[in-house]
Design an enzyme around this catalytic site. Structure first.
Site, PDB file in Angstrom:
ATOM      1  N   TRP A 146       0.799  -1.222   0.000  1.00 54.70           N
ATOM      2  CA  TRP A 146       0.000   0.000   0.000  1.00 54.70           C
ATOM      3  C   TRP A 146       0.835   1.276   0.000  1.00 54.70           C
ATOM      4  CZ3 TRP A 146       1.928   2.267   4.235  1.00 54.70           C
ATOM      5  CH2 TRP A 146       2.413   1.425   5.251  1.00 54.70           C
ATOM      6  N   ASN A 147       2.129   1.168   0.311  1.00 52.03           N
ATOM      7  CA  ASN A 147       2.875   2.409   0.572  1.00 52.03           C
ATOM      8  C   ASN A 147       3.157   3.228  -0.691  1.00 52.03           C
ATOM      9  OD1 ASN A 147       4.648   0.356  -0.155  1.00 52.03           O
ATOM     10  ND2 ASN A 147       6.334   1.177   1.041  1.00 52.03           N
ATOM     11  N   LYS A 170      -3.310  -8.192  -7.530  1.00 52.90           N
ATOM     12  CA  LYS A 170      -4.067  -8.033  -6.288  1.00 52.90           C
ATOM     13  C   LYS A 170      -3.406  -6.898  -5.508  1.00 52.90           C
ATOM     14  CE  LYS A 170      -3.918  -9.198  -2.109  1.00 52.90           C
ATOM     15  NZ  LYS A 170      -4.412  -7.969  -1.458  1.00 52.90           N
ATOM     16  N   PRO A 171      -4.004  -5.710  -5.589  1.00 53.80           N
ATOM     17  CA  PRO A 171      -3.428  -4.602  -4.831  1.00 53.80           C
ATOM     18  C   PRO A 171      -3.650  -4.822  -3.339  1.00 53.80           C
ATOM     19  CG  PRO A 171      -5.329  -3.878  -6.148  1.00 53.80           C
ATOM     20  CD  PRO A 171      -5.269  -5.357  -6.253  1.00 53.80           C
ATOM     21  N   GLY A 222       5.920  -6.909  -0.283  1.00 49.22           N
ATOM     22  CA  GLY A 222       5.311  -6.759   1.034  1.00 49.22           C
ATOM     23  C   GLY A 222       6.325  -7.130   2.093  1.00 49.22           C
ATOM     24  N   SER A 223       5.841  -7.523   3.248  1.00 50.02           N
ATOM     25  CA  SER A 223       6.755  -7.800   4.362  1.00 50.02           C
ATOM     26  C   SER A 223       7.331  -9.221   4.243  1.00 50.02           C
ATOM     27  CB  SER A 223       5.995  -7.642   5.677  1.00 50.02           C
ATOM     28  OG  SER A 223       4.863  -8.486   5.653  1.00 50.02           O
ATOM     29  N   GLU A 244       9.941  -8.997  -3.176  1.00 45.96           N
ATOM     30  CA  GLU A 244      10.485  -7.663  -2.873  1.00 45.96           C
ATOM     31  C   GLU A 244       9.951  -7.283  -1.501  1.00 45.96           C
ATOM     32  OE1 GLU A 244      12.633  -6.109  -4.609  1.00 45.96           O
ATOM     33  OE2 GLU A 244      12.539  -7.236  -6.463  1.00 45.96           O
ATOM     34  N   CYS A 278      10.105   1.264   1.583  1.00 46.34           N
ATOM     35  CA  CYS A 278      10.910   0.055   1.812  1.00 46.34           C
ATOM     36  C   CYS A 278      12.392   0.379   1.817  1.00 46.34           C
ATOM     37  CB  CYS A 278      10.599  -0.998   0.754  1.00 46.34           C
ATOM     38  SG  CYS A 278      10.842  -0.402  -0.929  1.00 46.34           S
ATOM     39  N   GLU A 372      12.469  -3.511  10.776  1.00 46.86           N
ATOM     40  CA  GLU A 372      11.986  -2.413   9.939  1.00 46.86           C
ATOM     41  C   GLU A 372      11.000  -1.582  10.765  1.00 46.86           C
ATOM     42  OE1 GLU A 372       9.400  -3.449   6.601  1.00 46.86           O
ATOM     43  OE2 GLU A 372      10.512  -2.040   5.353  1.00 46.86           O
TER      44      GLU A 372
END
Ligand code: NAD
Length: 501
Positions: A146-147, A170-171, A222-223, A244, A278, A372
């Protein structure tokens, strides 16, 4: 991170998207399940065949038309990004501009990078002509965060389409509208291939259904925790996977660096987008002789910044409500274990906003240095010399981006080469993100594989190696008809040649 998704109930057929700044409802979106995802993938597969059959110039022309549509609707896309993430409109517009740069590069360079390439043959294969081609893998699934809801997924989407694939995106459940708008603009700009980019909406279960749907590759951003789960699902069907993930990027500042430039870049790299980047700056290692001076300049600049939802704010709210507790924990834990808060502190957390926090003397083993943070917090620690700075920067389970500020560009580049990071900027931060030809990605908990650049195009292809026999071989070795003596002579000859070199 997705467990705090907004009102995403697994059994409901829609979910309500809310503004991260005000909590006001923005839109209702469907929760797509395995059936909807399967339909989207099947349709994408159909459309992909026609797309892959196009000549390279036709594909390029279509993608550039889409790029122009995005440029023409830049304000609408930026408005959607800003609404969904809470980031200032100017930041959202910049995100779209960066996306346009990448899409243009992918469209214009796909044929050069992926087109047929001849390779030399060897002594025993002079009768062959040999080349390799890059074939699209088929349907690529993209799961986005989302960032940067436009720039980040488009780092996979644009490159995968340019390589001849269809994409099912898929957002993030926090930013579905941005993904939907990208697909809508594609369909409008390239109606002959409508459906090539399809969007499915929902949270973790929708992502899991996509990973299980029989797609030909999955690009995940994502994470690292989620990456592990998605990769485990992909493993069931041997679906190739690209990850990523997060970062804990370090900046090294040497004694002869331009401290004003370094402070300016550190503050922007750490605080823009409320630190939800990120490859944002989270750790700074400054050599002792300039540490206090640098801190003072960082604090002066950061202290002048203000988060908010109004037009004058420098950055917006924390987009993911659950992340606020992580930021608070990192700051509180750092301060209670001996760090000095030279700007702000635990009191800077005023949900949904977090005011800038600058910490120094932060214990290296504290969460603020190892995990993070993903918030507007930066740790500026002193080190004895560049060797210690490099060792500390590399001592992380993340390895995504890094930066070096140094009086000499040559020395800066030499320091960069010692860093275990996927991308490094010298005398700027995040310089690499705006150069489409540069691949982007990390290692360790930052993931693996690369998006952007030539590698980012090749990532969505399968290499096909081809030989075409031009004439009968002088010494035919791949036949039962070859006399044993001929074969032995050939082996003797090959052995003699290999012993000489
Ligand atoms: P997240 O891991 O919570 O979610 C990422 C995506 O995965 C979302 O679309 C989510 O719905 C989906 N998802 C969640 N659980 C799933 C499951 N079990 N199966 C399938 N899909 C699932 O991450 P986030 O909070 O959206 O994004 C923030 C993270 O992304 C940070 O760690 C950040 O550093 C990272 N990030 C990395 C890059 C990069 O290029 N390296 C870029 C942007 C963000």
């Amino acid at each position: 991170m997705t467990d705090t998704a907004p009102d995403a109930a697994p059994r409901s057929s829609t979910f309500t998207l809310r503004s991260p700044a005000t909590g006001a409802p923005l839109a209702e979106h469907p929760v797509d399940g395995p059936e909807e995802v399967a339909r989207a993938v099947a349709r994408a597969r159909q459309v992909q065949a026609g797309w892959a059959a196009l000549s390279a110039p036709r594909r390029r022309a279509h993608l550039l038309r889409w790029k122009r549509a995005l440029a023409s609707d830049l304000d609408a896309v930026a408005r959607t990004i800003a609404e969904e993430t809470g980031k200032p409109a100017g930041d959202a517009a910049l995100e779209v501009v960066l996306t346009l740069e990448h899409l243009g590069w992918a469209a214009r360079n796909a044929d050069r990078v992926l087109g047929r390439r001849r390779v030399r043959t060897g002594l025993f294969t002079v009768h062959q002509r040999a080349w390799l081609t890059h074939r699209p893998v088929g349907v690529v699934g993209v799961i986005g965060p989302w960032n940067y809801p436009c720039y980040t997924p488009m780092g996979s989407v644009g490159y995968a389409l340019a390589a001849g694939n269809a994409v099912v995106l898929k957002p993030s459940e926090l930013t579905p509208g941005t993904g939907l708008l990208l697909a809508e603009l594609f369909d409008r700009a390239v109606p002959a291939h409508a459906g090539l980019l399809t969007v499915v909406t929902g949270a973790a279960a929708t992502g899991e259904a996509l990973a299980r749907s029989g797609i030909d590759k999955l690009a995940f951003t994502g994470s690292p925790g989620t990456a592990r789960k998605v990769m485990a699902v992909c493993a069931e069907t041997l679906t190739p996977f690209l990850a990523e993930c997060g970062g804990k990027d370090a900046v090294i500042v040497t004694a002869d660096a331009d401290l004003d430039a370094a402070a300016d870049a550190i503050v922007w790299g750490a605080l823009s987008n409320a630190g939800q980047t990120c490859a944002g700056v989270e750790r700074v290692y400054a050599v002792r002789e300039i540490h206090a001076d640098l801190c003072e300049r960082v604090v002066r600049r950061a202290g002048a910044l203000r988060p908010g939802a109004d037009g004058d704010a420098h950055y917006g709210p924390m987009t993911l409500p659950g992340q606020i507790a992580t930021v608070e924990r990192h700051v509180t834990d750092a301060v209670s274990s001996g760090a000095r808060a030279v700007l702000g502190g635990p009191e800077s957390v005023r949900a949904p906003f977090v005011a800038p926090v600058v910490l120094t003397s932060v214990p290296e083993e504290s969460a603020a240095m190892t995990e993070e943070t993903f918030g507007p917090v930066v740790a500026v620690n002193a080190v004895a010399d560049v060797d210690e700075a490099v060792a500390r920067a590399n001592d992380s389970r993340y390895a995504l981006g890094a930066a070096v500020f140094c009086g000499s560009r040559r020395t800066g580049a030499a320091i960069a080469a010692r860093l275990r990071a996927g991308a490094v900027s010298v005398n700027s931060v995040l310089g690499f993100a705006a150069v489409p030809a540069l691949p982007f990605g990390g290692s360790g908990d930052s993931g693996f594989g690369r998006i952007h650049g030539a590698e980012g195009l090749r990532a969505f292809t399968a290499v096909q190696s081809t030989t075409v026999q031009r004439f009968a071989p002088p010494v035919a070795l791949t036949s039962f008809e070859v006399p044993a003596a001929t074969r032995e002579r050939a082996v003797r000859l090959a052995r003699a040649l290999h012993l000489r070199h």
